[in-house]
Design a protein around this motif. Structure first.
Motif, PDB file in Angstrom:
ATOM      1  N   THR A   1       7.910  -2.039   4.109  1.00 12.07           N
ATOM      2  CA  THR A   1       7.247  -1.319   5.195  1.00 12.07           C
ATOM      3  C   THR A   1       8.230  -0.360   5.861  1.00 12.07           C
ATOM      4  O   THR A   1       9.449  -0.495   5.698  1.00 12.07           O
ATOM      5  CB  THR A   1       6.732  -2.299   6.269  1.00 12.07           C
ATOM      6  OG1 THR A   1       7.859  -2.985   6.822  1.00 12.07           O
ATOM      7  CG2 THR A   1       5.744  -3.302   5.684  1.00 12.07           C
TER       8      THR A   1
ATOM      9  N   VAL B   1      13.056   9.062  -2.591  1.00 14.26           N
ATOM     10  CA  VAL B   1      11.961   8.735  -3.501  1.00 14.26           C
ATOM     11  C   VAL B   1      10.701   9.492  -3.068  1.00 14.26           C
ATOM     12  O   VAL B   1      10.435   9.640  -1.873  1.00 14.26           O
ATOM     13  CB  VAL B   1      11.702   7.207  -3.499  1.00 14.26           C
ATOM     14  CG1 VAL B   1      10.658   6.836  -4.544  1.00 14.26           C
ATOM     15  CG2 VAL B   1      13.002   6.438  -3.729  1.00 14.26           C
TER      16      VAL B   1
ATOM     17  N   THR C   1       7.459   9.838  -2.028  1.00 13.06           N
ATOM     18  CA  THR C   1       6.353   9.061  -1.440  1.00 13.06           C
ATOM     19  C   THR C   1       5.791   9.852  -0.260  1.00 13.06           C
ATOM     20  O   THR C   1       6.333  10.891   0.116  1.00 13.06           O
ATOM     21  CB  THR C   1       6.853   7.697  -0.901  1.00 13.06           C
ATOM     22  OG1 THR C   1       7.721   7.949   0.210  1.00 13.06           O
ATOM     23  CG2 THR C   1       7.573   6.874  -1.952  1.00 13.06           C
TER      24      THR C   1
ATOM     25  N   SER D   1       0.828  -1.214   0.000  1.00 15.03           N
ATOM     26  CA  SER D   1       0.000   0.000   0.000  1.00 15.03           C
ATOM     27  C   SER D   1       0.859   1.259   0.000  1.00 15.03           C
ATOM     28  O   SER D   1       0.351   2.362  -0.167  1.00 15.03           O
ATOM     29  CB  SER D   1      -0.890   0.006   1.250  1.00 15.03           C
ATOM     30  OG  SER D   1      -0.079  -0.161   2.399  1.00 15.03           O
TER      31      SER D   1
ATOM     32  N   TYR E   1      14.715   7.256  13.817  1.00 14.90           N
ATOM     33  CA  TYR E   1      14.717   6.646  12.475  1.00 14.90           C
ATOM     34  C   TYR E   1      16.082   6.037  12.179  1.00 14.90           C
ATOM     35  O   TYR E   1      16.188   4.883  11.767  1.00 14.90           O
ATOM     36  CB  TYR E   1      14.346   7.706  11.433  1.00 14.90           C
ATOM     37  CG  TYR E   1      14.172   7.176  10.017  1.00 14.90           C
ATOM     38  CD1 TYR E   1      13.132   6.314   9.700  1.00 14.90           C
ATOM     39  CD2 TYR E   1      15.033   7.564   8.992  1.00 14.90           C
ATOM     40  CE1 TYR E   1      12.954   5.837   8.387  1.00 14.90           C
ATOM     41  CE2 TYR E   1      14.866   7.114   7.688  1.00 14.90           C
ATOM     42  CZ  TYR E   1      13.828   6.254   7.392  1.00 14.90           C
ATOM     43  OH  TYR E   1      13.655   5.791   6.101  1.00 14.90           O
TER      44      TYR E   1
HETATM   45  N1  LIG Z   1      10.911   7.221   0.216  1.00 18.75           N
HETATM   46  C1  LIG Z   1      12.217   7.371   0.433  1.00 18.75           C
HETATM   47  O1  LIG Z   1      12.861   8.316  -0.043  1.00 18.75           O
HETATM   48  C2  LIG Z   1      12.947   6.360   1.283  1.00 18.75           C
HETATM   49  C3  LIG Z   1      14.333   6.569   1.491  1.00 18.75           C
HETATM   50  C4  LIG Z   1      15.026   5.646   2.268  1.00 18.75           C
HETATM   51  C5  LIG Z   1      14.362   4.542   2.783  1.00 18.75           C
HETATM   52  N2  LIG Z   1      13.020   4.367   2.561  1.00 18.75           N
HETATM   53  C6  LIG Z   1      12.371   3.204   3.155  1.00 18.75           C
HETATM   54  O2  LIG Z   1      11.550   2.552   2.205  1.00 18.75           O
HETATM   55  C7  LIG Z   1      10.438   1.934   2.876  1.00 18.75           C
HETATM   56  C8  LIG Z   1       9.143   2.307   2.159  1.00 18.75           C
HETATM   57  O3  LIG Z   1       8.970   3.713   2.252  1.00 18.75           O
HETATM   58  P1  LIG Z   1       7.932   4.543   1.368  1.00 18.75           P
HETATM   59  O4  LIG Z   1       8.652   5.766   0.989  1.00 18.75           O
HETATM   60  O5  LIG Z   1       7.294   3.684   0.340  1.00 18.75           O
HETATM   61  O6  LIG Z   1       6.870   4.944   2.502  1.00 18.75           O
HETATM   62  P2  LIG Z   1       5.274   4.897   2.532  1.00 18.75           P
HETATM   63  O7  LIG Z   1       4.716   5.249   1.207  1.00 18.75           O
HETATM   64  O8  LIG Z   1       4.888   5.695   3.712  1.00 18.75           O
HETATM   65  O9  LIG Z   1       4.978   3.342   2.793  1.00 18.75           O
HETATM   66  C9  LIG Z   1       5.200   2.777   4.047  1.00 18.75           C
HETATM   67  C10 LIG Z   1       4.559   1.415   4.099  1.00 18.75           C
HETATM   68  O10 LIG Z   1       4.785   0.860   5.417  1.00 18.75           O
HETATM   69  C11 LIG Z   1       3.570   0.286   5.852  1.00 18.75           C
HETATM   70  N3  LIG Z   1       3.506   0.190   7.308  1.00 18.75           N
HETATM   71  C12 LIG Z   1       3.789   1.158   8.221  1.00 18.75           C
HETATM   72  N4  LIG Z   1       3.564   0.659   9.466  1.00 18.75           N
HETATM   73  C13 LIG Z   1       3.163  -0.628   9.311  1.00 18.75           C
HETATM   74  C14 LIG Z   1       2.783  -1.655  10.206  1.00 18.75           C
HETATM   75  N5  LIG Z   1       2.789  -1.480  11.548  1.00 18.75           N
HETATM   76  N6  LIG Z   1       2.419  -2.864   9.705  1.00 18.75           N
HETATM   77  C15 LIG Z   1       2.396  -3.055   8.360  1.00 18.75           C
HETATM   78  N7  LIG Z   1       2.731  -2.126   7.466  1.00 18.75           N
HETATM   79  C16 LIG Z   1       3.109  -0.929   7.941  1.00 18.75           C
HETATM   80  C17 LIG Z   1       2.498   1.197   5.305  1.00 18.75           C
HETATM   81  O11 LIG Z   1       1.275   0.507   5.338  1.00 18.75           O
HETATM   82  P3  LIG Z   1      -0.187   1.235   5.283  1.00 18.75           P
HETATM   83  O12 LIG Z   1      -0.048   2.340   4.270  1.00 18.75           O
HETATM   84  O13 LIG Z   1      -1.095   0.151   4.802  1.00 18.75           O
HETATM   85  O14 LIG Z   1      -0.461   1.698   6.627  1.00 18.75           O
HETATM   86  C18 LIG Z   1       3.037   1.417   3.895  1.00 18.75           C
HETATM   87  O15 LIG Z   1       2.679   0.340   3.064  1.00 18.75           O
HETATM   88  C19 LIG Z   1      10.521   2.393   4.333  1.00 18.75           C
HETATM   89  O16 LIG Z   1      11.139   1.392   5.109  1.00 18.75           O
HETATM   90  C20 LIG Z   1      11.422   3.613   4.279  1.00 18.75           C
HETATM   91  O17 LIG Z   1      12.116   3.821   5.483  1.00 18.75           O
HETATM   92  C21 LIG Z   1      12.310   5.260   1.821  1.00 18.75           C
END
Ligand SMILES: NC(=O)c1ccc[n+]([C@@H]2O[C@H](COP(=O)([O-])OP(=O)(O)OC[C@H]3O[C@@H](n4cnc5c(N)ncnc54)[C@H](OP(=O)(O)O)[C@@H]3O)[C@@H](O)[C@H]2O)c1
Length: 229
Positions: free
Chosen positions: A72, A180, A182, A13, A145
């Motif tokens: 996640t 990214v 998001t 999601s 974090y």
């Molecule tokens: N975006 C970036 O620039 C970036 C950079 C470095 C690392 N990351 C890492 O990449 C990963 C994905 O990030 P994203 O940017 O795609 O963020 P996002 O769009 O906020 O997605 C986060 C996801 O984590 C899920 N989640 C959060 N708490 C949860 C729980 N207790 N149980 C199950 N699912 C849970 C959310 O589920 P629901 O929506 O269904 O609640 C959602 O699917 C993260 O680990 C983040 O730290 C991202």
């Protein structure tokens, strides 16, 4: 004949999870890509009963997993921003960061590694973050974090060592997706180059394809370059 396999994206999601699931479905038979999320399936990775219920009966008999992508994670906690300094550290914020970013993936590893196709190459990756690198930390801040991602990296390393003893073709690794666009980065990425989730997903899948068993237990960026711990 090799047994049939599936891929699984957890956190489908999310911005990256959704794009990763879509990109995987374009690269392999779409029916072999399974998705799980809190929003659509009620999976809370911090609750072991919820994890067992979600992954227990996931696979049809005889089918194993060849790829698991855990996408996640949280940065804000219930809308509360990450700490800029230690005076902002709050117990609930830090505990929740560790629950989602470290404990949750540990529970996923516990219940999903046994479902990997251990007689063939199989991969489990979690999306970590470069900011969880201790050696690369020159700015401080974002304590919960950073520390929870460092803990995630250690958990993945432990799982890789343990799995490698019995299943040398299983690869477990931490991946940094880059910055990214998001929901997670919406409030923080201003002024920085930000990739679209689609571009990042393609890069991450390319990295996953090139990982070999020697890479298991490692930490890599979206170009496949190793990141210091
Ligand atoms: N975006 C970036 O620039 C970036 C950079 C470095 C690392 N990351 C890492 O990449 C990963 C994905 O990030 P994203 O940017 O795609 O963020 P996002 O769009 O906020 O997605 C986060 C996801 O984590 C899920 N989640 C959060 N708490 C949860 C729980 N207790 N149980 C199950 N699912 C849970 C959310 O589920 P629901 O929506 O269904 O609640 C959602 O699917 C993260 O680990 C983040 O730290 C991202």
């Amino acid at each position: 004949m090799t047994a049939p396999t599936c891929a699984l994206v957890i956190g489908a999601s999310g911005g990256l999870g959704g794009a990763l699931a879509q990109a995987l479905r374009a690269r392999r038979p779409p029916e072999t890509v399974l998705m799980l999320s809190r929003r659509d399936d009620g999976l809370d990775i911090t609750d072991e009963q919820s994890v067992v219920a979600a992954v227990g009966g996931l696979l049809p008999a005889g089918v194993r997993l060849d790829t698991v992508i855990d996408a996640t994670g949280i940065l804000d906690v219930d809308g509360e921003r990450p700490e800029k300094a230690f005076k902002e550290v709050r117990a609930e914020h830090m505990a929740r960061s560790f629950a989602v970013n470290a404990l949750g993936p540990a529970l996923l590893l516990k219940h999903l590694v046994p479902q990997l196709a251990a007689d063939n190459r199989a991969v489990f990756v979690s999306l970590s973050a470069r900011i969880g690198s201790i050696g690369d930390n020159r700015l401080g801040g974002w304590v919960s974090y950073r520390a929870s991602k460092a803990a995630l990296n250690q958990i993945l390393r432990c799982a890789a060592i343990e799995a490698g003893r019995s299943h040398p073709d299983v690869i477990i690794a931490a991946l940094h997706p880059g910055t990214v666009e998001t929901a997670l980065t919406r409030r923080y990425a201003r002024g920085r180059y930000t990739a679209t989730p689609e571009v990042a997903a393609g890069q991450l899948l390319d990295v996953i394809d090139t990982l070999s068993p020697e890479d298991s237990g490692g930490f890599f960026d979206f170009e496949g370059k190793p990141i210091e711990w």
